[in-house]
Write a protein that holds these residues in place. Structure first.
Motif, PDB file in Angstrom:
ATOM      1  N   SER A  82      -5.702  10.685  15.053  1.00 26.30           N
ATOM      2  CA  SER A  82      -5.402  11.085  13.790  1.00 26.30           C
ATOM      3  C   SER A  82      -4.246  10.334  13.259  1.00 26.30           C
ATOM      4  N   ASN A  83      -3.432   9.339  14.064  1.00 25.92           N
ATOM      5  CA  ASN A  83      -2.128   8.761  13.672  1.00 25.92           C
ATOM      6  C   ASN A  83      -2.360   8.041  12.466  1.00 25.92           C
ATOM      7  N   ALA A 118       5.226  17.547  11.039  1.00 19.46           N
ATOM      8  CA  ALA A 118       4.623  18.900  11.077  1.00 19.46           C
ATOM      9  C   ALA A 118       3.007  18.760  11.531  1.00 19.46           C
ATOM     10  N   PHE A 119       2.537  17.655  11.397  1.00 25.06           N
ATOM     11  CA  PHE A 119       0.922  17.356  11.859  1.00 25.06           C
ATOM     12  C   PHE A 119       1.218  17.203  12.952  1.00 25.06           C
ATOM     13  N   GLY A 120       2.179  16.445  13.678  1.00 28.03           N
ATOM     14  CA  GLY A 120       2.269  16.446  15.163  1.00 28.03           C
ATOM     15  C   GLY A 120       2.471  17.524  15.836  1.00 28.03           C
ATOM     16  N   LEU A 121       3.227  18.366  15.277  1.00 27.29           N
ATOM     17  CA  LEU A 121       3.763  19.794  15.824  1.00 27.29           C
ATOM     18  C   LEU A 121       2.211  20.546  15.748  1.00 27.29           C
ATOM     19  N   LEU A 122       1.328  20.506  14.875  1.00 27.75           N
ATOM     20  CA  LEU A 122       0.059  21.246  14.974  1.00 27.75           C
ATOM     21  C   LEU A 122      -0.710  20.613  15.842  1.00 27.75           C
ATOM     22  N   ALA A 229       7.005  18.775  22.157  1.00 23.72           N
ATOM     23  CA  ALA A 229       8.004  17.558  21.735  1.00 23.72           C
ATOM     24  C   ALA A 229       7.350  16.345  21.581  1.00 23.72           C
ATOM     25  N   VAL A 230       6.448  15.921  22.484  1.00 22.46           N
ATOM     26  CA  VAL A 230       5.893  14.579  22.538  1.00 22.46           C
ATOM     27  C   VAL A 230       5.093  14.462  21.267  1.00 22.46           C
ATOM     28  N   TYR A 231       4.181  15.402  20.907  1.00 19.75           N
ATOM     29  CA  TYR A 231       3.290  15.378  19.672  1.00 19.75           C
ATOM     30  C   TYR A 231       4.139  15.187  18.274  1.00 19.75           C
ATOM     31  N   THR A 232       5.078  16.069  18.448  1.00 20.98           N
ATOM     32  CA  THR A 232       5.979  16.238  17.156  1.00 20.98           C
ATOM     33  C   THR A 232       6.633  14.793  17.065  1.00 20.98           C
ATOM     34  N   VAL A 233       7.340  14.560  18.012  1.00 24.31           N
ATOM     35  CA  VAL A 233       7.985  13.162  17.713  1.00 24.31           C
ATOM     36  C   VAL A 233       6.952  11.804  17.511  1.00 24.31           C
ATOM     37  N   ALA A 234       5.840  12.041  17.929  1.00 21.26           N
ATOM     38  CA  ALA A 234       5.066  11.046  17.610  1.00 21.26           C
ATOM     39  C   ALA A 234       4.551  11.100  15.982  1.00 21.26           C
ATOM     40  N   GLY A 235       4.302  12.532  15.718  1.00 16.78           N
ATOM     41  CA  GLY A 235       4.382  12.606  14.082  1.00 16.78           C
ATOM     42  C   GLY A 235       5.488  12.027  13.310  1.00 16.78           C
ATOM     43  N   LEU A 236       6.598  12.068  13.822  1.00 15.59           N
ATOM     44  CA  LEU A 236       7.569  11.610  13.112  1.00 15.59           C
ATOM     45  C   LEU A 236       7.648   9.901  13.101  1.00 15.59           C
TER      46      LEU A 236
END
Length: 332
Positions: A82-83, A118-122, A229-236
């Motif tokens: 999705s990135n 937020a998408f990373g957090l999802l 944390a990994v997916y949220t930071v990736a979203g950032l």
């Protein structure tokens, strides 16, 4: 009683010089870059120009920043399809908030970064708490982000951006070559990520979860928190890539990033990070992104049609995955 003699352990087989060289981290991508540079230098006298190398880095800075987030996820044995779509949504959100609503540029940027995080957090919530496969989760959020981008933008390109959005496209001289601030920003992000992964407990936890999540859990690591944390930071990072994309193009484009998800995976794989998790380096990802950029740039200079650029990139990806699989089998 008579003492029993113990036979000495058999000596370990000596590695050949080639095996010792290939076992050095990131040596494979470096060799690939050197071969490509030598070849394209022989084919075009423009390739070695400082301005051309600056252009290569500018061309990979967006995908390179995306690939940092992708590296974090692949290190945990996941993947993020999705990135590119999330980056495009952040691109549109940042520009529309600034142009249509008149928000100050810093606030619009912060809100755009919050949206991509937020998408990373999802993604992280669905993977870590509900235990859905990362491939399926991110394929679904790819569709969601893609649709929201086109709905929110109404298929229109956003122009007339404030000057603050083009800061990272500004240049400064380095010798006879002009370097963009965006290129420097990408390198700084790589350096920070390398430091965190290699020299902090948080980074060691990422590798541990990717290598063996059950063993990591038994050792006291909260694997769900690490994945979240990994997916949220990736979203950032996807939001930061969106900001660099805005600076490079000067517009908010709803059609941006359509193949960047695959390009980011390509950079990670070519850089030597294992798709099975637990092994790899973000420096390798930078080298992988440069490999793709150098090959595409060199083929353009030599007049090769763009479709062959895609063909060669695909072959390189398959070769890199095959080498990774071979190394895993040899280590067992």
């Amino acid at each position: 009683m008579t003492a029993t003699a113990t036979s000495p352990a058999p000596p370990e087989p000596k590695q050949s010089a080639l095996n010792r060289i290939l076992s050095v981290p990131n040596v494979g991508p470096v060799i690939a870059i050197l071969i490509a540079v030598v070849y394209f230098t022989a084919q075009s006298d423009r390739f070695l120009a400082g301005g051309n190398f600056s252009l290569i880095v500018q061309q990979v800075m967006v995908v390179g920043t995306l690939a940092i987030g992708q590296t974090l996820i692949i290190l945990t044995a996941g993947i993020d399809l999705s990135n590119g779509a999330v980056m495009a949504l952040g691109n549109i959100a940042i520009t529309k908030l600034a142009v249509d609503t008149g928000l100050p540029a810093p606030l619009a940027i912060l809100l755009g970064l919050a949206l991509t995080a937020a998408f990373g957090l999802l993604n992280g919530t669905l993977v870590s708490l509900i235990k859905l496969p990362p491939f399926i989760v991110t394929l679904g959020t790819y569709g969601i982000a893609f649709a929201l981008t086109h709905i929110y933008s109404k298929e229109q390109t956003i122009s007339g951006l404030p000057d603050a959005f083009t800061f990272f496209d500004k240049t400064f001289p380095l010798g006879d070559t002009d370097i963009t601030y965006g290129s420097v920003a990408m390198l700084v992000l790589f350096a920070i990520t390398w430091y965190v992964l290699r020299l902090t407990a948080a980074g060691r936890h990422v590798y541990a979860v990717g290598n063996n999540p059950e063993a990591a859990r038994l050792s006291g690591i909260d694997t769900r928190r690490v994945l979240l944390a990994v997916y949220t930071v990736a979203g950032l990072f996807y939001g930061l890539a969106a900001l660099l994309l805005v600076a490079r193009t000067g517009v908010g484009d709803p059609n941006a990033g359509q193949t960047d998800n695959l390009d980011s995976i390509t950079a990670v794989v070519l850089g030597g990070t294992s798709l099975f998790g637990g092994r790899g380096s973000v420096i390798g990802t930078l080298l992988g992104a440069l490999i793709v950029g150098i090959i595409r740039n060199g083929l353009q200079l030599t007049g090769v049609p763009s479709i062959y650029q895609t063909l060669i990139t695909g072959i390189l990806v398959i070769a890199a995955v095959a080498v990774d699989q071979f190394n895993r089998r040899r280590q067992k």
